[in-house]
Design a protein around this motif. Sequence first.
Motif, PDB file in Angstrom:
ATOM      1  N   SER A  12       0.632  -1.009   0.158  1.00  0.00           N
ATOM      2  CA  SER A  12       0.108  -0.066  -0.305  1.00  0.00           C
ATOM      3  C   SER A  12       0.976   0.826  -0.289  1.00  0.00           C
ATOM      4  CB  SER A  12      -0.944   0.174   1.045  1.00  0.00           C
ATOM      5  OG  SER A  12      -0.180   0.197   1.994  1.00  0.00           O
ATOM      6  N   GLU A  13       0.358   2.550  -0.833  1.00  0.00           N
ATOM      7  CA  GLU A  13       1.300   3.464  -0.589  1.00  0.00           C
ATOM      8  C   GLU A  13       1.357   3.868   0.646  1.00  0.00           C
ATOM      9  OE1 GLU A  13      -0.236   6.457  -3.012  1.00  0.00           O
ATOM     10  OE2 GLU A  13      -0.231   5.154  -4.280  1.00  0.00           O
ATOM     11  N   GLY A  14       0.590   4.327   2.033  1.00  0.00           N
ATOM     12  CA  GLY A  14       0.406   4.289   3.531  1.00  0.00           C
ATOM     13  C   GLY A  14       1.481   4.031   3.452  1.00  0.00           C
ATOM     14  N   TYR A  15       1.736   2.559   3.195  1.00  0.00           N
ATOM     15  CA  TYR A  15       3.035   1.575   3.741  1.00  0.00           C
ATOM     16  C   TYR A  15       4.401   1.383   3.436  1.00  0.00           C
ATOM     17  CZ  TYR A  15       6.837  -1.953   4.597  1.00  0.00           C
ATOM     18  OH  TYR A  15       7.140  -3.042   5.561  1.00  0.00           O
ATOM     19  N   VAL A  16       4.405   2.383   2.379  1.00  0.00           N
ATOM     20  CA  VAL A  16       5.568   2.896   1.449  1.00  0.00           C
ATOM     21  C   VAL A  16       5.872   4.488   2.336  1.00  0.00           C
ATOM     22  CG1 VAL A  16       6.432   3.531  -0.043  1.00  0.00           C
ATOM     23  CG2 VAL A  16       5.423   1.578  -0.527  1.00  0.00           C
ATOM     24  N   ILE A  17       5.074   5.222   2.136  1.00  0.00           N
ATOM     25  CA  ILE A  17       4.774   6.600   2.785  1.00  0.00           C
ATOM     26  C   ILE A  17       5.391   6.501   4.307  1.00  0.00           C
ATOM     27  CG2 ILE A  17       4.072   8.739   3.827  1.00  0.00           C
ATOM     28  CD1 ILE A  17       2.052   7.884   0.604  1.00  0.00           C
ATOM     29  N   ALA A  72      12.355   7.604   8.446  1.00  0.00           N
ATOM     30  CA  ALA A  72      13.522   7.350   7.876  1.00  0.00           C
ATOM     31  C   ALA A  72      13.782   8.768   7.881  1.00  0.00           C
ATOM     32  CB  ALA A  72      13.769   6.528   6.744  1.00  0.00           C
ATOM     33  N   GLY A  73      13.004   9.543   8.225  1.00  0.00           N
ATOM     34  CA  GLY A  73      13.245  11.447   8.190  1.00  0.00           C
ATOM     35  C   GLY A  73      12.233  12.189   6.220  1.00  0.00           C
ATOM     36  N   PHE A  74      12.380  11.462   5.492  1.00  0.00           N
ATOM     37  CA  PHE A  74      11.777  11.605   4.198  1.00  0.00           C
ATOM     38  C   PHE A  74      10.350  12.528   4.338  1.00  0.00           C
ATOM     39  CE2 PHE A  74      15.060   8.622   3.097  1.00  0.00           C
ATOM     40  CZ  PHE A  74      15.316   8.643   2.201  1.00  0.00           C
ATOM     41  N   ARG A  75      10.152  13.526   3.900  1.00  0.00           N
ATOM     42  CA  ARG A  75       8.371  13.811   3.330  1.00  0.00           C
ATOM     43  C   ARG A  75       8.560  13.461   1.913  1.00  0.00           C
ATOM     44  NH1 ARG A  75       9.521  14.159   7.511  1.00  0.00           N
ATOM     45  NH2 ARG A  75       9.573  15.440   9.667  1.00  0.00           N
ATOM     46  N   LEU A  76       7.103  13.612   1.799  1.00  0.00           N
ATOM     47  CA  LEU A  76       6.792  13.202   0.862  1.00  0.00           C
ATOM     48  C   LEU A  76       6.401  14.138  -0.029  1.00  0.00           C
ATOM     49  CD1 LEU A  76       4.680  11.086  -1.193  1.00  0.00           C
ATOM     50  CD2 LEU A  76       2.712  12.023  -0.451  1.00  0.00           C
ATOM     51  N   ILE A 133      11.569  14.060  -0.134  1.00  0.00           N
ATOM     52  CA  ILE A 133      13.115  14.444  -0.155  1.00  0.00           C
ATOM     53  C   ILE A 133      13.145  14.248   1.132  1.00  0.00           C
ATOM     54  CG2 ILE A 133      11.661  16.467   0.829  1.00  0.00           C
ATOM     55  CD1 ILE A 133      13.149  18.591  -1.252  1.00  0.00           C
ATOM     56  N   LYS A 134      14.665  14.440   1.131  1.00  0.00           N
ATOM     57  CA  LYS A 134      15.441  13.973   2.591  1.00  0.00           C
ATOM     58  C   LYS A 134      15.398  16.102   2.534  1.00  0.00           C
ATOM     59  CE  LYS A 134      19.831  13.535   4.050  1.00  0.00           C
ATOM     60  NZ  LYS A 134      21.067  12.846   3.928  1.00  0.00           N
ATOM     61  N   PRO A 135      14.988  16.751   4.200  1.00  0.00           N
ATOM     62  CA  PRO A 135      15.165  17.962   4.324  1.00  0.00           C
ATOM     63  C   PRO A 135      15.700  18.322   4.606  1.00  0.00           C
ATOM     64  CG  PRO A 135      13.471  16.816   5.286  1.00  0.00           C
ATOM     65  CD  PRO A 135      13.996  15.481   4.492  1.00  0.00           C
ATOM     66  N   GLU A 136      15.940  19.570   4.167  1.00  0.00           N
ATOM     67  CA  GLU A 136      17.563  20.377   4.083  1.00  0.00           C
ATOM     68  C   GLU A 136      18.093  20.446   5.533  1.00  0.00           C
ATOM     69  OE1 GLU A 136      19.496  21.652   2.036  1.00  0.00           O
ATOM     70  OE2 GLU A 136      18.839  21.676   0.017  1.00  0.00           O
ATOM     71  N   LYS A 137      16.654  20.638   6.600  1.00  0.00           N
ATOM     72  CA  LYS A 137      17.245  20.534   8.128  1.00  0.00           C
ATOM     73  C   LYS A 137      16.060  19.407   8.435  1.00  0.00           C
ATOM     74  CE  LYS A 137      17.973  25.552   7.851  1.00  0.00           C
ATOM     75  NZ  LYS A 137      17.518  26.631   8.837  1.00  0.00           N
ATOM     76  N   PRO A 138      16.224  18.921   9.679  1.00  0.00           N
ATOM     77  CA  PRO A 138      15.796  17.504  10.229  1.00  0.00           C
ATOM     78  C   PRO A 138      14.423  18.299  10.504  1.00  0.00           C
ATOM     79  CG  PRO A 138      18.484  17.216  11.201  1.00  0.00           C
ATOM     80  CD  PRO A 138      18.048  18.813   9.950  1.00  0.00           C
TER      81      PRO A 138
END
Length: 271
Positions: free
Chosen positions: A194-199, A205-209, A260-265
């Motif tokens: 599911s998309e929900g699981y992947v997101i 891990a710190g990513f943002r969709l 995206i890996k944010p520029e700042k956590p």
Amino acid sequence: MRIIAVLITLLATPLAHTASLLELADGAHRSTEEKARNAYRHPVETLTFFDVQADMTVVEIWPGAGWYTSILAPWLHDNGTYYAAHFPEDSAVPFYRRSLTLFKTRLAQTPSLYDHVRITALNPPAHSIIAPAGTVDRVLTFRNVHNWAKAGKTEAVFASFYSALKPGGILGVVEHRAPEVRPLDRQIETGYMSEGYVIEQAEKAGFRLVERSEINANPKDETNHPAGVWTLPPSLRLGDTDRDKYLGIGESDRMTLKFIKPEKPGSIESL
């Protein structure tokens, strides 16, 4: 004389090094079978959606026999860097070792295209460094999440992606797509996640969709088949049973997600 020298250099350069993504996807260096799958995998549209540029550092995760490698490696050959984070050589799984050997054999057969490929390994916890930390512009994974979910390694592999990417770098995920109501054990059994699981795993891990795309959607695929996703082509695990039916459906319905890996956590900037 300078103009003549430049022309000689251009003529001596393999077409694949100067070709567009469209030309590479349909190039003579790819087999007829590989090019036939363009209709389902949409490589040009997918790589464009992930904004993969020819001067970037890109890691492809578990490239298998090299379907995407045959596009990405020549695309990045002159001005970028292509890492193939494959299976480890010391794997206890015979299939993994065979797959890596076949991949290396393919690279060796056409060094003009693949001599710059950098092979690393991913299979945590022993192998988790896919590229030097903070050096990568794009990490791309195609139809792999179900394997990591089955092995209980999804969290670890997403952490590897996060570590390798630069701040502002992009993680591109293509995966067979399950209905959101399907339980996780059934997702793993069928190969559709599911998309929900992947997101959720990416966000842990710190990513943002950033964005979703329907580039690789297949509305003909209702995702509930006797042998899971492997019922459909190219696997056709049921052999001749209902073969025409499954060929008519085509390859699986797939999500295409850009993170995206944010520029700042903790920040939420987007492209």
